[in-house]
Design a protein around this motif. Sequence first.
Motif, PDB file in Angstrom:
ATOM      1  N   TYR A 175      36.606 118.771 102.453  1.00 42.22           N
ATOM      2  CA  TYR A 175      37.412 119.847 103.039  1.00 42.22           C
ATOM      3  C   TYR A 175      37.852 119.520 104.466  1.00 42.22           C
ATOM      4  O   TYR A 175      39.007 119.738 104.839  1.00 42.22           O
ATOM      5  N   SER A 176      36.943 118.993 105.287  1.00 41.58           N
ATOM      6  CA  SER A 176      37.262 118.852 106.712  1.00 41.58           C
ATOM      7  C   SER A 176      38.281 117.758 106.990  1.00 41.58           C
ATOM      8  O   SER A 176      38.920 117.768 108.047  1.00 41.58           O
ATOM      9  N   ILE A 177      38.475 116.809 106.078  1.00 43.74           N
ATOM     10  CA  ILE A 177      39.484 115.773 106.302  1.00 43.74           C
ATOM     11  C   ILE A 177      40.887 116.356 106.213  1.00 43.74           C
ATOM     12  O   ILE A 177      41.863 115.751 106.667  1.00 43.74           O
ATOM     13  N   GLY A 178      41.012 117.553 105.631  1.00 46.22           N
ATOM     14  CA  GLY A 178      42.298 118.239 105.597  1.00 46.22           C
ATOM     15  C   GLY A 178      43.203 117.841 104.459  1.00 46.22           C
ATOM     16  O   GLY A 178      44.322 118.356 104.332  1.00 46.22           O
ATOM     17  N   GLN A 179      42.740 116.960 103.578  1.00 42.52           N
ATOM     18  CA  GLN A 179      43.615 116.473 102.513  1.00 42.52           C
ATOM     19  C   GLN A 179      43.847 117.495 101.407  1.00 42.52           C
ATOM     20  O   GLN A 179      44.827 117.416 100.678  1.00 42.52           O
ATOM     21  N   LYS A 180      42.961 118.472 101.286  1.00 46.40           N
ATOM     22  CA  LYS A 180      43.210 119.514 100.291  1.00 46.40           C
ATOM     23  C   LYS A 180      44.375 120.391 100.727  1.00 46.40           C
ATOM     24  O   LYS A 180      44.974 121.094  99.913  1.00 46.40           O
ATOM     25  N   VAL A 181      44.706 120.358 102.016  1.00 46.97           N
ATOM     26  CA  VAL A 181      45.953 120.954 102.499  1.00 46.97           C
ATOM     27  C   VAL A 181      47.093 119.965 102.300  1.00 46.97           C
ATOM     28  O   VAL A 181      48.122 120.282 101.696  1.00 46.97           O
TER      29      VAL A 181
END
Length: 351
Positions: A175-181
Motif C-alpha cells: 500500500y505505501s509504495i502508492g502503486q495501488k493508486v
Amino acid sequence: MKTVYVPIPSYPWPRVLSPFVEFPEEEKWLSEDYNFLDEETINRYRKQRLYDFVFNMWPVTNDPKMMRPILRCGYYHTIMDDYVGIMPLDELKAFTDRTYEVMMEQDPQPNEIGIFHQMAAARKEWIANGMPLFWIERMAREFREYFTYGVMEETPFKLSNTYPSVGRYLLIRMYSIGQKVFVNLTEAAMGQALPVHIHEHPVMNRLRELQSMIIAIQNDFASIRKELATDNETLNIILVVMHEYKISLQEAIVESLRIHDEMVREIDSITSCLPDFGFYQKMVEDYIYHVKIMIHGLNAFYYESGTKRYTQEGFAIPKYGTANEQSLDLEIKHIEHEYWLKNLKNNNKVT
C-alpha cells in the motif's frame, strides 16, 4: 572502502519508449502549485525528473490531453508521499480525509496547498476525457487505503527506528509504495476503465498486489544507499531481511532478489492462464500488457533517466524529517542483473 554490489532487477516484459521526452509545464507547476515548499526542496524536485518516470510507466499514451492529468497525479502523489513522511497521525488523518473529499469532487479552497488543486484539476481533466465516475471513486478509495494501510502503518516503525517482519513489510509496502493508486492510471492511459466485476476478479486483484510489491522491492534496490545513510528509513526489504534473518547485507540482497523474482514469475504464471472474460478479454489482455510495461519502465527510470531522487543532492526533505546523511563505510554500486548473477554463481559472491 568496501564495495557492495546491488543488482538492477530485470524483467521478461517489453521496454517501450514514450513519444514524450520533455514536459514544459513542470516549472509552472513547481513554482506555482508547490510553492508551499521551500525553495531548496523545489530545486531538489527539479533534479528528480519526475516527468520522466511518468513517461516511462505509461509510454504508450500519445494523447497530450490524457497525459497531462497522469502527469499531474505523478507529481502530486510523489510530492505528497514525501510531504506526509512521518507526519503526526492526527495531521495525517485530516490529510487523508481531505484527499478523499477532493478526489470525490469537493474542490479545494484557494488557500489550500497546491497538491489539492492539482488533484482537483486532474479529476476534472479525466472526467472531461471520458473516465467514468466509478473509476474516480476507485481512485479516491485507493488513496484512502494508501494512507490508512500504508503510510499510517509505516509511521510507528519509522518513529521508533524499528523493523517489521518480512511478511508485515510486504503487506505494508503493497500500500505505501502508492502503486495501488498509480496502477489505476493504466486505465486512464488506455482511455477506458475496467468494469467493476472485471477489476475485482481475484486474478486481477492478485496481479495488482504483485505489481505493487515488485515495484516496492524495485524501489528499495534503487534507494538502498540513501536508506542505509538516513535515519527513520527502516522500510526497505533489504534491511528488513537483514534484520529478521540476522544475515549480512550481501546475503540480504540475494534473498530480497529471490523474493522479487518469484513474484515476477507468479505474474507470468497467472497471466498465461487467464479466465474467460468474454466480451472484455481483449481489454483485460491490454491492461495486463500495460501493467507489465509499467514495472519495466519504472525500473528503467531509476537507472537510465539521470534522476537525482536517491542521491544526497536530489532526494526531497520530508516535512518532519531531515536530509542529513550518515557517513557510510561502504560504497553501493548497481550492476546489471545478469552480470551479478553470473558472478554470484561462479564465486558464491559478487566481486
